[in-house]
Write a protein that holds these residues in place. Structure first.
Motif, PDB file in Angstrom:
ATOM      1  N   LYS A 132       0.841  -1.175   0.022  1.00  6.42           N
ATOM      2  CA  LYS A 132       0.041   0.058   0.057  1.00  6.42           C
ATOM      3  C   LYS A 132       0.964   1.160   0.212  1.00  6.42           C
ATOM      4  O   LYS A 132       0.707   1.874   1.084  1.00  6.42           O
ATOM      5  N   ASN A 133       1.519   1.353  -1.152  1.00  7.51           N
ATOM      6  CA  ASN A 133       2.397   2.477  -1.199  1.00  7.51           C
ATOM      7  C   ASN A 133       2.043   3.443  -2.486  1.00  7.51           C
ATOM      8  O   ASN A 133       1.021   3.239  -3.284  1.00  7.51           O
ATOM      9  N   SER A 134       2.683   4.458  -2.834  1.00  4.80           N
ATOM     10  CA  SER A 134       2.501   5.442  -3.638  1.00  4.80           C
ATOM     11  C   SER A 134       2.323   4.725  -5.183  1.00  4.80           C
ATOM     12  O   SER A 134       1.642   5.120  -6.066  1.00  4.80           O
ATOM     13  N   HIS A 143       4.338  -2.497 -11.236  1.00  4.65           N
ATOM     14  CA  HIS A 143       3.673  -1.329 -10.399  1.00  4.65           C
ATOM     15  C   HIS A 143       2.492  -1.309 -10.897  1.00  4.65           C
ATOM     16  O   HIS A 143       2.033  -1.216 -12.135  1.00  4.65           O
ATOM     17  N   ILE A 144       1.188  -0.909 -10.208  1.00  2.27           N
ATOM     18  CA  ILE A 144      -0.111  -0.761 -10.561  1.00  2.27           C
ATOM     19  C   ILE A 144      -0.157   0.655 -11.349  1.00  2.27           C
ATOM     20  O   ILE A 144      -1.085   0.611 -12.257  1.00  2.27           O
ATOM     21  N   LYS A 167       0.375   8.092 -11.120  1.00  2.00           N
ATOM     22  CA  LYS A 167      -0.766   8.156 -10.136  1.00  2.00           C
ATOM     23  C   LYS A 167      -0.960   7.342  -8.947  1.00  2.00           C
ATOM     24  O   LYS A 167      -0.091   6.260  -8.963  1.00  2.00           O
ATOM     25  N   VAL A 168      -1.571   7.646  -8.127  1.00  2.00           N
ATOM     26  CA  VAL A 168      -1.307   6.806  -6.738  1.00  2.00           C
ATOM     27  C   VAL A 168      -2.761   5.986  -6.475  1.00  2.00           C
ATOM     28  O   VAL A 168      -3.824   6.378  -6.583  1.00  2.00           O
ATOM     29  N   PRO A 169      -2.628   4.599  -6.665  1.00  2.00           N
ATOM     30  CA  PRO A 169      -3.806   3.858  -6.536  1.00  2.00           C
ATOM     31  C   PRO A 169      -4.313   3.546  -5.178  1.00  2.00           C
ATOM     32  O   PRO A 169      -5.625   3.245  -5.120  1.00  2.00           O
ATOM     33  N   VAL A 216      -8.439  -2.045  -5.740  1.00  2.00           N
ATOM     34  CA  VAL A 216      -9.645  -1.294  -5.399  1.00  2.00           C
ATOM     35  C   VAL A 216      -8.760  -0.434  -4.382  1.00  2.00           C
ATOM     36  O   VAL A 216      -8.471  -0.824  -3.358  1.00  2.00           O
ATOM     37  N   GLY A 217      -9.127   0.951  -4.543  1.00  6.22           N
ATOM     38  CA  GLY A 217      -8.448   1.670  -3.687  1.00  6.22           C
ATOM     39  C   GLY A 217      -9.410   3.105  -3.297  1.00  6.22           C
ATOM     40  O   GLY A 217     -10.340   3.343  -3.746  1.00  6.22           O
ATOM     41  N   GLY A 218      -8.505   3.869  -2.365  1.00  6.12           N
ATOM     42  CA  GLY A 218      -9.265   5.087  -2.235  1.00  6.12           C
ATOM     43  C   GLY A 218      -9.533   6.165  -3.211  1.00  6.12           C
ATOM     44  O   GLY A 218      -8.851   6.047  -4.149  1.00  6.12           O
TER      45      GLY A 218
END
Length: 337
Positions: free
Chosen positions: A100-102, A118-119, A124-126, A141-143
């Protein structure tokens, strides 16, 4: 339940002694992985960044004969902040350790490959909260309502945002103020990419159908944690304090009001029933009541994290792993004295 552990004492000492389990994932009925972190004194971890705590992935190959069965770790690394596990079955079967990083760092392993990806490498920050598998494909699935789909090994792309409100908006459609911290998704589920439900934030429920997201009218602004869509189309949502809701689209009913102080970690449909797992307990929905699971007339006091796939359910606490095939329970991992 048999007292014979799947993992031998030698493998337990190599893979689990001095480490605690934080998540689990099933790739197939014969392949189960867990992510573990080194157990360190609180005085030491309180002065560390989370990503500095050593992390391992341990794989259990459940179809091996007695003489060859073993557990082994395939990942041993630092730099993984609050790691979670996910599974991708398309385009090939792989387990994924996700930070759960940038960037949404991912260590993918399986089908003869093991590599970092990397996602959102474009910057962009997932804000990944969970990796879900729908139709064999993996989704982050993220914030702030960020969803990414893994379309190929090493390649993720942002999922369709049509119909989703701008995450920078400060007010809901009803004019109520909402901060960015209260937006975003924590879970998503559906029978296929043609019909999805995503939940999170404070009462945020969205449905994806006809290639468009639509906000669902939900009767509570509580924190929402998990969503599971049953084979008959009924949607189950867990929320603040362990509440359980049931319904579809804009019609929802509170099935049971929880009395806990935490959200459920996971919810899964398995063996014709809804299963829920939290840091305190595991529950099964029977009729309109949540009950403890049982075996041979005895209640089972399980808790932790959970996954289900390919006819197998797994429940992992910090020190144990149990599996259920719909008929029998097996203790796969437990401490040796």
């Amino acid at each position: 339940m048999s007292n014979h552990f799947f993992v031998s004492e030698a493998d337990w000492r190599e893979c689990f002694s001095g480490w605690h389990i934080v998540d689990c994932a099933i790739r197939s009925k014969d392949l189960l992985s867990v992510v573990t972190r080194q157990t360190l004194p609180h005085e030491e971890t309180s002065e560390m960044f989370d990503h500095d705590i050593p992390t391992r992935c341990v794989q259990l190959q459940l179809d091996m004969p007695e003489s060859k069965k073993r557990a082994y770790w395939w990942g041993h690394m630092g730099g993984f902040n609050r790691p979670i596990l996910g599974v991708s079955l398309n385009p090939s079967g792989q387990d994924m350790l996700v930070a759960k990083n940038s960037k949404g760092s991912v260590w993918a392993n399986g089908s003869g490959r093991s590599e970092m990806e990397h996602i959102s490498p474009e910057g962009k920050v997932p804000l990944t909260q969970r990796i879900v598998t729908i139709g064999g494909w993996a989704y982050s699935v993220g914030g702030t309502r960020e969803i990414y789909k893994r379309i190929a090994i090493g390649q993720w792309e942002q999922f369709d945002t049509t119909g989703l409100p701008d995450s920078s908006a400060q007010y809901t459609a009803k004019g109520k103020y909402i901060s960015r911290a209260h937006m975003g998704f924590r879970d998503m589920d559906g029978p296929s990419e043609e019909l999805l439900y995503a939940v999170g934030g404070h009462g945020e429920v969205f449905m994806y159908r006809d290639r468009r997201w639509r906000h669902c009218d939900f009767p509570s602004n509580e924190q929402l944690g998990t969503v599971t869509v049953a084979p008959d189309g009924t949607v189950y949502i867990t929320g603040e304090g362990g509440n359980l809701w049931r319904g579809q689209e804009d019609t929802w009913q509170l099935v049971e009001r929880g009395g806990a102080s935490v959200l459920y970690n996971d919810s899964r449909w398995f063996d014709g029933q809804l299963w829920l797992a939290s840091d305190y307990y595991v529950r099964v929905l029977q009729g309109d009541r949540l009950q403890r699971p049982s075996s041979n007339g005895q209640e089972l006091n399980f808790f932790g994290h959970m996954d289900a796939r390919d006819g197998l359910l797994a429940i992992a606490s910090p020190s144990t792993v149990h599996a259920f095939d719909g008929s029998n329970w097996r203790c796969l991992v437990a401490p040796y004295k």
